[in-house]
Structures are given as structure tokens and as C-alpha cells.
Design a protein around this motif. Structure first.
Motif, PDB file in Angstrom:
ATOM      1  N   HIS A 166       4.790   7.114 -11.619  1.00  0.00           N
ATOM      2  CA  HIS A 166       4.083   6.864 -10.359  1.00  0.00           C
ATOM      3  C   HIS A 166       5.046   6.391  -9.284  1.00  0.00           C
ATOM      4  O   HIS A 166       4.997   6.869  -8.142  1.00  0.00           O
ATOM      5  N   TYR A 167       5.927   5.452  -9.635  1.00  0.00           N
ATOM      6  CA  TYR A 167       6.805   4.850  -8.629  1.00  0.00           C
ATOM      7  C   TYR A 167       8.142   5.563  -8.466  1.00  0.00           C
ATOM      8  O   TYR A 167       8.780   5.437  -7.412  1.00  0.00           O
ATOM      9  N   PHE A 168       8.591   6.296  -9.475  1.00  0.00           N
ATOM     10  CA  PHE A 168       9.897   6.967  -9.418  1.00  0.00           C
ATOM     11  C   PHE A 168       9.681   8.453  -9.715  1.00  0.00           C
ATOM     12  O   PHE A 168       9.921   8.919 -10.828  1.00  0.00           O
ATOM     13  N   LYS A 169       9.217   9.165  -8.711  1.00  0.00           N
ATOM     14  CA  LYS A 169       8.836  10.564  -8.876  1.00  0.00           C
ATOM     15  C   LYS A 169      10.022  11.412  -9.343  1.00  0.00           C
ATOM     16  O   LYS A 169      11.102  11.380  -8.735  1.00  0.00           O
ATOM     17  N   LYS A 174      16.146  10.887  -4.297  1.00  0.00           N
ATOM     18  CA  LYS A 174      14.880  11.621  -4.371  1.00  0.00           C
ATOM     19  C   LYS A 174      13.832  10.914  -5.212  1.00  0.00           C
ATOM     20  O   LYS A 174      12.642  11.207  -5.102  1.00  0.00           O
ATOM     21  N   TYR A 175      14.242   9.960  -6.057  1.00  0.00           N
ATOM     22  CA  TYR A 175      13.298   9.214  -6.877  1.00  0.00           C
ATOM     23  C   TYR A 175      12.831   7.925  -6.195  1.00  0.00           C
ATOM     24  O   TYR A 175      12.011   7.189  -6.734  1.00  0.00           O
ATOM     25  N   LEU A 176      13.352   7.623  -4.994  1.00  0.00           N
ATOM     26  CA  LEU A 176      12.941   6.448  -4.223  1.00  0.00           C
ATOM     27  C   LEU A 176      12.390   6.904  -2.879  1.00  0.00           C
ATOM     28  O   LEU A 176      13.010   6.734  -1.831  1.00  0.00           O
ATOM     29  N   GLN A 177      11.222   7.515  -2.944  1.00  0.00           N
ATOM     30  CA  GLN A 177      10.568   8.017  -1.750  1.00  0.00           C
ATOM     31  C   GLN A 177       9.286   7.233  -1.487  1.00  0.00           C
ATOM     32  O   GLN A 177       8.855   6.414  -2.306  1.00  0.00           O
ATOM     33  N   LEU A 206       1.879 -12.146  14.428  1.00  0.00           N
ATOM     34  CA  LEU A 206       2.395 -11.058  13.605  1.00  0.00           C
ATOM     35  C   LEU A 206       1.412 -10.831  12.467  1.00  0.00           C
ATOM     36  O   LEU A 206       1.162 -11.735  11.664  1.00  0.00           O
ATOM     37  N   LYS A 207       0.828  -9.644  12.401  1.00  0.00           N
ATOM     38  CA  LYS A 207      -0.100  -9.291  11.336  1.00  0.00           C
ATOM     39  C   LYS A 207       0.571  -8.250  10.454  1.00  0.00           C
ATOM     40  O   LYS A 207       0.971  -7.189  10.944  1.00  0.00           O
ATOM     41  N   GLY A 208       0.745  -8.586   9.157  1.00  0.00           N
ATOM     42  CA  GLY A 208       1.604  -7.755   8.328  1.00  0.00           C
ATOM     43  C   GLY A 208       1.027  -7.376   6.991  1.00  0.00           C
ATOM     44  O   GLY A 208      -0.062  -7.802   6.595  1.00  0.00           O
ATOM     45  N   ALA A 209       1.811  -6.562   6.286  1.00  0.00           N
ATOM     46  CA  ALA A 209       1.417  -6.027   4.982  1.00  0.00           C
ATOM     47  C   ALA A 209       2.578  -6.134   4.007  1.00  0.00           C
ATOM     48  O   ALA A 209       3.717  -5.829   4.350  1.00  0.00           O
ATOM     49  N   GLY A 210       2.274  -6.574   2.782  1.00  0.00           N
ATOM     50  CA  GLY A 210       3.254  -6.543   1.705  1.00  0.00           C
ATOM     51  C   GLY A 210       4.180  -7.742   1.658  1.00  0.00           C
ATOM     52  O   GLY A 210       4.261  -8.543   2.597  1.00  0.00           O
ATOM     53  N   TRP A 211       4.883  -7.831   0.533  1.00  0.00           N
ATOM     54  CA  TRP A 211       5.804  -8.937   0.263  1.00  0.00           C
ATOM     55  C   TRP A 211       7.065  -8.345  -0.354  1.00  0.00           C
ATOM     56  O   TRP A 211       7.086  -7.892  -1.469  1.00  0.00           O
ATOM     57  N   GLY A 212       8.138  -8.302   0.460  1.00  0.00           N
ATOM     58  CA  GLY A 212       9.392  -7.726  -0.013  1.00  0.00           C
ATOM     59  C   GLY A 212       9.721  -6.421   0.679  1.00  0.00           C
ATOM     60  O   GLY A 212       9.023  -5.973   1.584  1.00  0.00           O
ATOM     61  N   HIS A 213      10.800  -5.793   0.214  1.00  0.00           N
ATOM     62  CA  HIS A 213      11.316  -4.584   0.863  1.00  0.00           C
ATOM     63  C   HIS A 213      10.469  -3.342   0.597  1.00  0.00           C
ATOM     64  O   HIS A 213      10.529  -2.377   1.337  1.00  0.00           O
ATOM     65  N   GLY A 214       9.703  -3.337  -0.489  1.00  0.00           N
ATOM     66  CA  GLY A 214       8.769  -2.236  -0.736  1.00  0.00           C
ATOM     67  C   GLY A 214       9.355  -0.990  -1.352  1.00  0.00           C
ATOM     68  O   GLY A 214       8.644   0.010  -1.494  1.00  0.00           O
ATOM     69  N   VAL A 215      10.620  -1.012  -1.754  1.00  0.00           N
ATOM     70  CA  VAL A 215      11.250   0.182  -2.330  1.00  0.00           C
ATOM     71  C   VAL A 215      11.035   0.207  -3.844  1.00  0.00           C
ATOM     72  O   VAL A 215      11.199  -0.812  -4.515  1.00  0.00           O
ATOM     73  N   GLY A 216      10.679   1.375  -4.382  1.00  0.00           N
ATOM     74  CA  GLY A 216      10.554   1.532  -5.825  1.00  0.00           C
ATOM     75  C   GLY A 216       9.263   0.949  -6.362  1.00  0.00           C
ATOM     76  O   GLY A 216       8.186   1.099  -5.778  1.00  0.00           O
ATOM     77  N   GLY A 233       0.787  -1.231   0.000  1.00  0.00           N
ATOM     78  CA  GLY A 233       0.000   0.000   0.000  1.00  0.00           C
ATOM     79  C   GLY A 233       0.810   1.267   0.000  1.00  0.00           C
ATOM     80  O   GLY A 233       0.366   2.298  -0.490  1.00  0.00           O
ATOM     81  N   VAL A 234       2.038   1.201   0.541  1.00  0.00           N
ATOM     82  CA  VAL A 234       2.944   2.358   0.551  1.00  0.00           C
ATOM     83  C   VAL A 234       4.360   1.864   0.284  1.00  0.00           C
ATOM     84  O   VAL A 234       4.797   0.868   0.875  1.00  0.00           O
ATOM     85  N   SER A 235       5.071   2.548  -0.596  1.00  0.00           N
ATOM     86  CA  SER A 235       6.465   2.181  -0.864  1.00  0.00           C
ATOM     87  C   SER A 235       7.377   2.770   0.206  1.00  0.00           C
ATOM     88  O   SER A 235       7.023   3.731   0.886  1.00  0.00           O
ATOM     89  N   GLU A 236       8.563   2.181   0.358  1.00  0.00           N
ATOM     90  CA  GLU A 236       9.514   2.605   1.390  1.00  0.00           C
ATOM     91  C   GLU A 236      10.660   3.401   0.764  1.00  0.00           C
ATOM     92  O   GLU A 236      10.933   3.272  -0.430  1.00  0.00           O
ATOM     93  N   THR A 237      11.324   4.206   1.567  1.00  0.00           N
ATOM     94  CA  THR A 237      12.477   4.962   1.095  1.00  0.00           C
ATOM     95  C   THR A 237      13.717   4.067   1.079  1.00  0.00           C
ATOM     96  O   THR A 237      13.839   3.136   1.878  1.00  0.00           O
ATOM     97  N   PHE A 238      14.636   4.381   0.174  1.00  0.00           N
ATOM     98  CA  PHE A 238      15.843   3.579  -0.006  1.00  0.00           C
ATOM     99  C   PHE A 238      16.651   3.479   1.283  1.00  0.00           C
ATOM    100  O   PHE A 238      17.082   2.395   1.685  1.00  0.00           O
ATOM    101  N   GLU A 239      16.877   4.607   1.942  1.00  0.00           N
ATOM    102  CA  GLU A 239      17.793   4.637   3.082  1.00  0.00           C
ATOM    103  C   GLU A 239      17.287   3.856   4.282  1.00  0.00           C
ATOM    104  O   GLU A 239      18.064   3.497   5.173  1.00  0.00           O
TER     105      GLU A 239
END
Length: 437
Positions: free
Chosen positions: A426-429, A249-252, A394-404, A234-240
Motif C-alpha cells: 500500500h505504502y511502497f508501490k 518510484k516506490y515513494l510516491q 494555521l489549519k493543518g493536516a498530519g504529523w511529520g514529513h508524510g513520505v512512505g 490522508g495523502v503521502s508525499e513524494t521523496f523529492e
């Protein structure tokens, strides 16, 4: 700039068996070979057809790049993931074999565009929408070229890449470039899933590659380190927050919906809980099997609960798992407390509290490795304790690191008529498309 040639690490064993489909020349002795072969590591040397060498790289070059191929037997895929298995895989290009840490590493050397044709088919099914395939070709090409440039920069600087910080109270670790010194990328999910020409199942992938040949994403003239994962939740993660502490700035963090600006601060525990327990209306929130089957290979379809998931441990099970995976004696685990969350809600630092000791771990993949026999789907979860049974849920969301790029979300966008340019924006502003060769 000409099309680059790249090195992909495929298999790491004491003995490697392979089939040469066509005529190959071994550079070390000038002899030609075909059919089934075996190469071995014996007492610090590589042994093949009477040759025993200690350090030299064995190089098998095809007589005809386009028509020859080689097959590696028993290649492990999904290393340390819940669907890990072995399969035989076929590759174009050259086969290089060298010694690494008292074993042999088999490396495939081939043209970048041929590599991409396999990556797109290995990461998803070739029946995906053309716009998704084009978008994925561009980000996979960008990511690969960025990794090659990063490796060259690290080698020229002669700096040791640090991916661990540790004290008596915490361990912060990320997994990226720490073990790829002799090749550009590996073939498994640690880098990009690459399985040779085994899964090039139709012409759609090749058309997508050709239509975007040499095209990459750039930011301020620099090729983007364009990451992707199966489902952002549902929400992507930042690289750092996942890898080294360097902002791109394109991985927010963006919401994976028509409105990409964040409405909730998911670093706040109560907001993260609400977000996980009340699934939002976003692109990757789909159960459409027709769309999912475009993106997920057969073994990926074994994981149906990627958007929201639940894992339950008894206290004894969790304590045994954490003590074993960390190599520390916590005694019985009494609590798991998120200390820091990223903008997607993913836990960046988690405090493990036991009867004998407490300790903080991070980043996201280290958390996922310690809380599962393979890998937890993501580090975006809340912890609920069942007092009547001493269980942890553990109740969670998503599959993977979520970046990009979110592959499930991008598949939905492609199915709904979005162009590859719109998917990438959309994904790389703010990133730009640029043709490099």
C-alpha cells in the motif's frame, strides 16, 4: 551477506557519564572497567582514567555481547520537538567516544537486528499488531541499510553533500545526511527513534524481528530508502519534495485509504484548502485509543490532534518568532503565501511577507522549524488571517514529513486484518520483498 554491524550516534556533550553493567575492556589501554564512569572533553582532548588523547576514538568493548550492557545518563530525546526531555538509556554492544566540534559524541556499535528490536519499540509500543511490527521491521531495516550504502557511496565519491541552495530571494534547505560523518545514523527522530534496550517491553517485537530477519524492500535490485512518519494526514508525499531532488518510484503520493489513487490535485491551493477543512475517510483518520496506544508512546499521546490541527499566533507573536528563527528583519509579518505545494498538499516553498522584507523558504522541515518554537506538526497547512484581531491561524493536516509509511494508517490496517505484505504494498508501490541475509 552476513548481518551488518552499525554505528548509532546517541549523545553529544562535553562530559558523558555512564554505567557499565558487566565487564568492558578499553581498547586504548587494555584495562577492564565496570560500574559508573565519566569521560570528559578538555582542551581538545578526551580524558578518562589518566588517559588524555586528542584524536583517537575511545572504544569500550563488552566481555560478553549478550549479557553486558551500558547505561548512558541524561540522553536528550525529541531534540527540538515540543516533547523534548532527558532520560537514562541502556544499550547492548560497544560504546565508542570521539571528539566532534569541541564536544564528545557517544556512539553505540551493535548488530543490526538488535538495533531494530529497539527501534520498533522506540518508534511505537511493542503491543502493536504483529503484522504492523513485521512491516515496520522490514522498512526500518531497509532504511538503515540504504543509509549505510548511501554514506559509503558519498565517501567513495568524495563529493560534498549539498543540502542548501540560497539566493537573495530564497533559502531551500533539507535535513538528511549533512551531519552524520562518524556514524551511520543518529538515535533521534532525525533518523529513526532509537532508545537502546530500554523499551523492549515484550516478546512480540523480537518475534517480528526474527520472522523477517534479513528481509528488505528493494526496487530494481536496490534496497529501498523506506521512509515513514507518524501521520500523513490522508495523502503521502513524494521523496523529492522533502529531501534531495531525486525521485524514487516506490515513494510516491498515495491516498491513505482503500482506494490509493489521488482524486484531487492538492498542489492547487483551493483543493488543498478543501482537503484540510473537510477531513477525508482514510486509514489514519482515527480516534480509536486502542489502536493509537499501540503506535504512540506515552509522550506521543501528549499530541492528540495529529490528523487535523490548528495553531494561532498574534501578528506580534508570529513576527517575533519568524524574525528570531530566520535571523532576518522582516518587521511586522503581513502575510504567509504558499508558493508551491507537493502532491500531498504540503508546502514546499513558502513566501514570508513583512513590512521591511519578503523572502521564500523551503523545504518542509525548514518551514516547520521557522513557524514554531519546536517543530510545526507538518507543512501541510492553510493560512487564515483574522482581520479584527491581526491574528494568523494555521489549519493543518498530519504529523511529520508524510513520505512512505504512515504509522497511524498502518496501525489501522494491521488492526483491520491486513498482512504486513499488504501494508508494505500500500505504502511502497511496486517495491519487492527480498531476503539479504
Amino acid at each position: 551477506m552476513q548481518e551488518p554491524t552499525i554505528r548509532v550516534g546517541i549523545i553529544y556533550e562535553e562530559e558523558i557519564s555512564f554505567q557499565l553493567n558487566g565487564i568492558y575492556t578499553l581498547q586504548q589501554n587494555g584495562k577492564t572497567y565496570t560500574d559508573k564512569q565519566t569521560i570528559k572533553y578538555i582542551n581538545g582532548t578526551i580524558e578518562f582514567d589518566g588517559l588524555r588523547l586528542k584524536t583517537e576514538e575511545f572504544i569500550f568493548k563488552p566481555e560478553n555481547y549478550e549479557n553486558c550492557s551500558f547505561e548512558l545518563f541524561d540522553v536528550t530525546i525529541g531534540i527540538k520537538f515540543h516533547w523534548e526531555r532527558k532520560e537514562n538509556q541502556v544499550f547492548k554492544g560497544s560504546l565508542h567516544v570521539l571528539i566532534e566540534n569541541e564536544k564528545l559524541t557517544a556512539i553505540n556499535v551493535l548488530k543490526l537486528e538488535d538495533y531494530l528490536a529497539s527501534v520498533i519499540s522506540s518508534e511505537m509500543k511493542a503491543s502493536s499488531s504483529m503484522e504492523l511490527l513485521k512491516a515496520h521491521a522490514i522498512i526500518s531495516r531497509s532504511w538503515l541499510m540504504a543509509q549505510v550504502l548511501k554514506s559509503e557511496a558519498l565517501q567513495s565519491s568524495k563529493q560534498i553533500y549539498q543540502s542548501v541552495t540560497e539566493s537573495s530571494e530564497e533559502l531551500i534547505k533539507w535535513y538528511d545526511r549533512e551531519d552524520h560523518n562518524n556514524f551511520d545514523v543518529c538515535a533521534d527522530d532525525h533518523c529513526q527513534r532509537y532508545q537502546g534496550i530500554t523499551r523492549q517491553s515484550n516478546d512480540a517485537v523480537l518475534r517480528a524481528i526474527e520472522a523477517t530477519k534479513g528481509m528488505v524492500l528493494t526496487s530494481d535490485g536496490i534496497i529501498c530508502d523506506a521512509r515513514f512518519s507518524k501521520c500523513c494526514g490522508g495523502v503521502s508525499e513524494t521523496f523529492e519534495n522533502v529531501w534531495e531532488p531525486q525521485s524514487h518510484k516506490y515513494l510516491q503520493a498515495i491516498t491513505d485509504g482503500k482506494e490509493s489513487s489521488l482524486k484531487l490535485d492538492l498542489k492547487i491551493e483551493s483543493n488543498a484548502k478543501s482537503w484540510i477543512l473537510n477531513p477525508p475517510d482514510v486509514f489514519c483518520n482515527t480516534s480509536d485509543k486502542a489502536i493509537l496506544s499501540q503506535v504512540l508512546n506515552d509522550y506521543d499521546m501528549e499530541t492528540p490532534d495529529f490528523f487535523r490541527w490548528e495553531v494561532k499566533y498574534t501578528q506580534d507573536e508570529l513576527s517575533e518568532l519568524i524574525n528570531r528563527e530566520t535571523g532576518r528583519d522582516f518587521g511586522k509579518i503581513t502575510d504567509l503565501i504558499p508558493i508551491e505545494r507537493g502532491l500531498s498538499g504540503r508546502i514546499i516553498r513558502l513566501k514570508i511577507i513583512g513590512e521591511k522584507a519578503s523572502f521564500i523558504i523551503g523545504k518542509e522541515l525548514e518551514i516547520r522549524k521557522i513557524l514554531s518554537e519546536s517543530h510545526l506538526y507538518s507543512s501541510n497547512f492553510i493560512v487564515e488571517k483574522e482581520n479584527n484581531s491581526n491574528s494568523f491561524v494555521l489549519k493543518g493536516a498530519g504529523w511529520g514529513h508524510g513520505v512512505g509509511l504512515c504509522q497511524i494508517g498502518a496501525a489501522v490496517m494491521g488492526a483491520n486484518g491486513y498482512s504486513h505484505q499488504e501494508i508494505l504494498q500500500h505504502y511502497f508501490k511496486g517495491a519487492e520483498l527480498e531476503k539479504r541475509y
